[in-house]
Structure formats: C-alpha cells, structure tokens
Design a protein around this motif. Structure first.
Motif, PDB file in Angstrom:
ATOM      1  N   GLU A 193      48.068  42.879  36.589  1.00  0.00           N
ATOM      2  CA  GLU A 193      47.269  43.934  37.209  1.00  0.00           C
ATOM      3  C   GLU A 193      48.137  44.788  38.136  1.00  0.00           C
ATOM      4  O   GLU A 193      48.038  46.009  38.137  1.00  0.00           O
ATOM      5  CB  GLU A 193      46.101  43.315  37.971  1.00  0.00           C
ATOM      6  CG  GLU A 193      44.990  44.309  38.226  1.00  0.00           C
ATOM      7  CD  GLU A 193      43.733  43.652  38.771  1.00  0.00           C
ATOM      8  OE1 GLU A 193      43.669  42.414  38.823  1.00  0.00           O
ATOM      9  OE2 GLU A 193      42.831  44.410  39.150  1.00  0.00           O
ATOM     10  N   VAL A 194      49.002  44.113  38.918  1.00  0.00           N
ATOM     11  CA  VAL A 194      49.910  44.847  39.810  1.00  0.00           C
ATOM     12  C   VAL A 194      50.799  45.775  38.992  1.00  0.00           C
ATOM     13  O   VAL A 194      51.096  46.901  39.399  1.00  0.00           O
ATOM     14  CB  VAL A 194      50.767  43.861  40.637  1.00  0.00           C
ATOM     15  CG1 VAL A 194      51.865  44.603  41.384  1.00  0.00           C
ATOM     16  CG2 VAL A 194      49.897  43.100  41.619  1.00  0.00           C
ATOM     17  N   SER A 195      51.206  45.316  37.807  1.00  0.00           N
ATOM     18  CA  SER A 195      52.107  46.137  36.993  1.00  0.00           C
ATOM     19  C   SER A 195      51.374  47.292  36.314  1.00  0.00           C
ATOM     20  O   SER A 195      51.974  48.056  35.567  1.00  0.00           O
ATOM     21  CB  SER A 195      52.804  45.274  35.944  1.00  0.00           C
ATOM     22  OG  SER A 195      52.000  45.155  34.798  1.00  0.00           O
ATOM     23  N   GLY A 196      50.084  47.405  36.548  1.00  0.00           N
ATOM     24  CA  GLY A 196      49.350  48.577  36.087  1.00  0.00           C
ATOM     25  C   GLY A 196      48.480  48.350  34.860  1.00  0.00           C
ATOM     26  O   GLY A 196      47.887  49.286  34.333  1.00  0.00           O
ATOM     27  N   THR A 214      47.327  38.362  37.869  1.00  0.00           N
ATOM     28  CA  THR A 214      47.495  39.234  39.040  1.00  0.00           C
ATOM     29  C   THR A 214      48.736  40.115  38.889  1.00  0.00           C
ATOM     30  O   THR A 214      48.682  41.319  39.149  1.00  0.00           O
ATOM     31  CB  THR A 214      47.612  38.400  40.331  1.00  0.00           C
ATOM     32  OG1 THR A 214      46.576  37.429  40.328  1.00  0.00           O
ATOM     33  CG2 THR A 214      47.494  39.260  41.550  1.00  0.00           C
ATOM     34  N   ALA A 215      49.848  39.502  38.459  1.00  0.00           N
ATOM     35  CA  ALA A 215      51.065  40.297  38.289  1.00  0.00           C
ATOM     36  C   ALA A 215      50.852  41.372  37.224  1.00  0.00           C
ATOM     37  O   ALA A 215      51.357  42.486  37.345  1.00  0.00           O
ATOM     38  CB  ALA A 215      52.235  39.398  37.910  1.00  0.00           C
TER      39      ALA A 215
END
Lengths: 247, 342
Positions: free
Chosen positions: B207-210, B204-205
């Motif tokens: 994905e959040v980081s792009g 998830t992190a």
C-alpha cells in the motif's frame, strides 16, 4: 520552506472511533534528517506513521508528504517501509532476492524487470551485505538478516524516505547494533530516516532528533536535549524506568 | 426459434472456435489411446474430463498459492458452496422459465457476487474473519438446497454431479466454458503477478508503494470464484477447495522461492489430477475423491522431502554464515556484513 519538507503535519488529529488516538500534532521532517518517534505502547506511534504516509487521512488538520497531500501522494517508489517482520512468522516460500525485487515493482508496473532493474536489486543486496544470502529462503534467516533484506527492498526502490516501524523487535542484541550502523550510513548518504521505536537506548544512541509522543507531542528536538528533559517521564508516566532496557 | 434456444445457440456460436479445439484435442487423445492401448482414452467424455483436469491442475494452485500464503485457504470452500447456490439458481430458472442457460454460467455469476460480498464485508470490518466466511458458506449451501428442493419435480438432472463432480457429465459446452475461465484466470494473473505477490507478502508495504490493496484483493477473490466454478465439474462443490490448498501446501514444503513454489504446486496438482482420474477410472470410484486422496498422499511425501531438505540445509548453514562474514562487501564497512550469525 514548506516545499522542502519530506513530512509536514499541521495540527493533525485522528481517531478510529470518537476518541482521538493522536491530536494537536504539528511537525516537519526535512530531507536528510534522522528522526526517531518514541512513546509508550498505545501512544499512537504507528497511527502517526500511517498518517504521515497517507495510509490514513486526518480527521482534522493537514498531512503533507513531499509537499503533496499525503493520501494523494502516488510516487510509491520514493517511500521505503520496514515493519516488525522479524517477529512475524510467515511461512511463505520466498527468497531474499524475490523480496528485494519487490522494490522495483513501483517502477515496472505490470511489466517485467529490465536488466537495469536487476542491477539495482543486486546493488541493494550488496549495500546491506546480503549478497551471499540472495537465494536463501527468507524464513531461514535470522531476525537481523531478514530486516536487512527489507531495507534492501527499500533501497532497490530508490526510496528517499525510509520509514521503519519498530524494526528491531525480536532481533538479537548484536544484530541490532549492526542494523543501526546500517541506518546511520544510509542516512549519511542522504536518505531521510523515520524510525518508530520502543527501545529508547537505540534511539538515544543513533537518532539526531527525537519526537516523544503519547497522543500529543511531549518533546521534539535534538536527542541530547531529550535525554536531559523530563519529557520521557511525562509521556511514559511510571513506565519511564524502561530507558536503556532495550529488547 | 424460442428465446432459450436462441440464447443457447448464441453461446454456442461464441464458443465454436473452442469446440473446434476440443475436437482436435479429442482426436489427439484417441490417437494416443490407440498407440498406447490405454482403455480410458477411448471415450470422448474422458478426453474432455482430462482436458478440464489439466486446466484445473494449473489454475487451482496458481490462485491457491496467493490464497494460502494470505491465510485465506478457506475462502475457496466458502465460494464453492455459494457456487452451488448458483447452480441451483440456474436449474431453477431453466425449470421455471425455460431459460436454457448452463448452470455453470449462473454459478459463475453467483460465486463472483459472493466473492465481492466477502471482500466488502472484510473491508468494512477490517479482517477476513472465519465467522463471516462460515456465514457465507452455509447461506450459499442453504440457498442451493432450498431452491432444488422446492423445484425437485422439475429437475431432470441429479445434483450429485455438482456436489461430487462427475467425469462423464463434462459436456462439450461446459468444457469450452472452462477453457474460457482458464484463459481469463491465467491472463489476469500473468498481468498482475507482481502486484498480487506484493500484496500477498506484505500488504502494508504494498500500500505504501502505491498499490490499491483493496482492488487487488477484489481481483483475487473473483479469480478464486472462477477457479472454483471451473474445478467444480470434476471435483464437486465439497472437494473443490482441496485443489486450491493441498498442492500449494505440498509445494511450500519443498520450495525455496516463490516462483519455484508456483511451478511445483502446478506439477503436484497435475500429478494428482492425472493419477486420480486414471485410478478412479480403473477402480470405478468418484474422480473428485480419488484426486484429493492422491493429492494428500503427495502432500505427505512433500512433508517428508521437506524435512530431509531442511536437515541437509541445516548442516550447510555454518558454512554459509562464514562465507558472509568473510565476504561482506558493504560500502559502509565489513562490520555490517559480519554480524548476526544464525
């Protein structure tokens, strides 16, 4: 005014199936705010977080992140995300420094970390007081120490929005206090903090603004007013008795 | 010149620099064999088998490290069985339409398609479930056995070498193909190591980081397919997954950092491959089985070493805690650093 908002949701609805998980959600989070989102289990808190971060697209309404449509936002380094890692039992061998290093990945892409990247990593470790643990395996840390390592990762990426999804689940009470002290001090330095919490006592003691959610927004305003309001009882129903009963 | 012969010679032309390298390697090992008096180094097939083994000892744990820590240890097994279907397709095409193509190449193609299928199924169902993995595994193996059985009369090679691996059937061409697979796997991991690590550790992190998590997942399973086909030559379909998992599991017991675990898993795998090949040669046993048994033995030793390491580490823990409490250098106050003793 709209351009200043870190998060801007307008009449957002979303459901994984035909039944909406959240609906009629309109809210703005300005830069530098410390906002807590509370609600009972299954109230759509994590879904709302994913909508805000652009990991999900709303079925209707608009979700904007730093004035861009949230799902198109691609400056990943501006976002720091901390999940409920303390309770997860990943047996992966990895050191604290290696975890914090990941915060620089959005900056370096396929390249190597430069000397200044490593300096940012060391600064972040220093800020959360984990320098002495830099070469420790993450699985050997206590829950509180582990969460500080993840905060350090967000700091290393120079994030200006920090999103935490129930970060203190499984963390001992003493460490929880120190953890919120750290969040306060980061917020004072200008980082926008968005905290999703189940533990209401932590929220009322630390956040400036509370959003109380159960599919819809039941309350959105200053923490003091939230404590006096009946939003909690309405949103939580009979479960309201858990106030102050933090884990 | 017939069409298949043309195809074969085109492939050989492409691989010719590698053939030259293989000759060089063979000369080197012959020389080592003469200098040391090691009997197993007098055979050309052994030179190729050792080279294939060394390459597998690097790429299998390299990819396996990412798979194991994502709890995807069984995907290698599933892909190995679909690679067997790929081998069967190759043998079938060669027998029926005289295509003259290496079964390892068809195995690469079929395993890559299966890898993408597994990944797409998991993306739509939102989970890698062991049911879909089991379905892919048995479908692959069933397809392989069916194709081979209806074509049994036309087969000049036994399928044993694909099922169990065989050192003596590593041809110059298949060794050269393995070298290409090796270069692709090592190259892709070298470029995308940061991204693969992030996605493995915290999806998830990441994905959040792009990062596009689904793209890196696809890359991961396709690399797994390449490794499985490469390792199949000496390990065989049935045992190939062990090389992806066992050295990595051993390394995780004794390593502190991710980088260290990668290096240690490669060292353990190379140890297992070299010892396994040597023992199998002198004992006259199947290399794949012996290599896996040696790897499991090394894993058992690593578990013991890890326990000892942890016991020693626990004694040192209070000391570490007190250092942190005394030297908290957080700008926002020492109280942040002085909390949570273990």
């Amino acid at each position: 005014m709209t351009d200043d908002a870190v998060v801007d949701l307008a009449d957002v609805a979303f459901g994984y199936t035909a039944t909406p998980v959240v609906e009629e959600i309109s809210l703005r989070v300005e830069s530098g705010e410390y906002v807590a989102i509370v609600g009972p289990n299954g109230s759509g808190k994590s879904t709302l977080m994913k909508l805000m971060l652009g990991l999900l697209r709303p079925d209707s309404g608009t979700a904007r992140l730093f004035a861009e449509p949230a799902h198109e936002f691609d400056e990943g380094s501006r976002l720091g995300y901390v999940a409920q890692h303390a309770s997860a039992s990943k047996e992966m061998p990895i050191t604290v420094r290696e975890v914090v290093k990941m915060g620089r990945f959005p900056h370096v892409g396929f390249g190597r970390l430069s000397e200044s990247d490593w300096e940012r990593v060391d600064e972040a470790l220093d800020t959360v007081g984990m320098t002495a643990f830099a070469n420790r395996r993450v699985t050997q840390l206590s829950g509180g120490q582990r969460q500080r390592a993840f905060i350090a990762r967000a700091l290393a990426s120079e994030a200006d929005l920090l999103v935490l999804d129930e970060p203190t689940v499984g963390v001992d009470a003493e460490s929880v206090d120190a953890f919120y002290e750290l969040l306060n001090s980061l917020n004072e330095q200008g980082i926008t903090v968005l905290l999703i919490e189940h533990d209401l006592s932590a929220v009322t003691n630390h956040a400036e603004r509370v959003i109380c959610l159960n599919k819809q927004i039941y309350f959105d305003g200053p923490t003091d007013e939230f404590v006096d309001s009946d939003a909690l009882a309405r949103a939580f129903g009979t479960a309201a008795g858990i106030v102050g009963g933090g884990r | 010149m017939t069409a298949p012969a043309l195809q074969a010679s085109a492939l050989d032309a492409l691989l010719s620099p590698l053939y030259w390298f293989l000759e060089l390697w063979s000369a080197l090992l012959s020389w080592v064999g003469e200098a040391t008096g090691l009997g197993l180094l007098q055979y050309g097939f052994m030179h190729r088998a050792i080279l294939v083994g060394l390459c597998v000892g690097i790429i299998a744990p390299l990819i396996g490290t990412f798979l194991v820590h994502r709890q995807l240890a069984l995907i290698g097994d599933a892909l190995a069985h679909t690679a067997f279907a790929g081998v069967a397709v190759g043998l079938f095409l060669n027998a029926v339409v005289d295509l003259g193509v290496s079964p390892y190449l068809t195995a690469v193609v079929v395993a890559m398609i299966a890898a993408l299928l597994i990944e797409l199924i998991s993306e739509t169902t939102d989970a890698y479930n062991d049911v879909s993995m089991a379905i892919v595994l048995s479908t692959g193996f069933a397809l392989g056995t069916t194709l081979i059985s209806i074509n049994a009369g036309g087969l000049t090679v036994s399928v044993d070498q694909y099922l169990f691996g065989n050192l003596s059937t590593v041809t110059t061409q298949s060794a050269a193909i393995l070298l290409v697979l090796f270069a692709v796997v090592v190259g892709v991991v070298a470029v995308t190591r940061n991204q693969l690590l992030y996605v493995t550790f915290d999806e998830t992190a990441a994905e959040v980081s792009g990062l596009s998590v689904s793209w890196y997942n696809r890359i991961m399973v396709m690399l797994t397919a390449l490794v499985v086909v490469g390792a199949m030559q000496i390990m065989g379909v049935i045992l190939v997954a062990a090389m992806l998992v066992v050295p990595v599991a051993g390394a995780a017991q004794v390593s502190r950092s991710f980088t260290e675990s990668l290096l240690v898993s490669v060292v353990l795998a190379e140890l297992a491959v070299l010892l396994g090949i040597a023992i199998s040669y002198y004992a006259g046993a199947t290399a794949g089985g012996v290599v896996v048994l040696v790897a499991v033995g090394i894993y058992a030793l690593a578990v013991v070493a890890g326990k000892i390491q942890t016991a020693v580490g626990e004694e040192a823990t209070p000391e570490m805690g007190s250092i942190d409490a005394g030297e908290g250098r957080s700008p926002s106050g020492g109280q942040i650093a002085s909390d949570d003793a273990d």
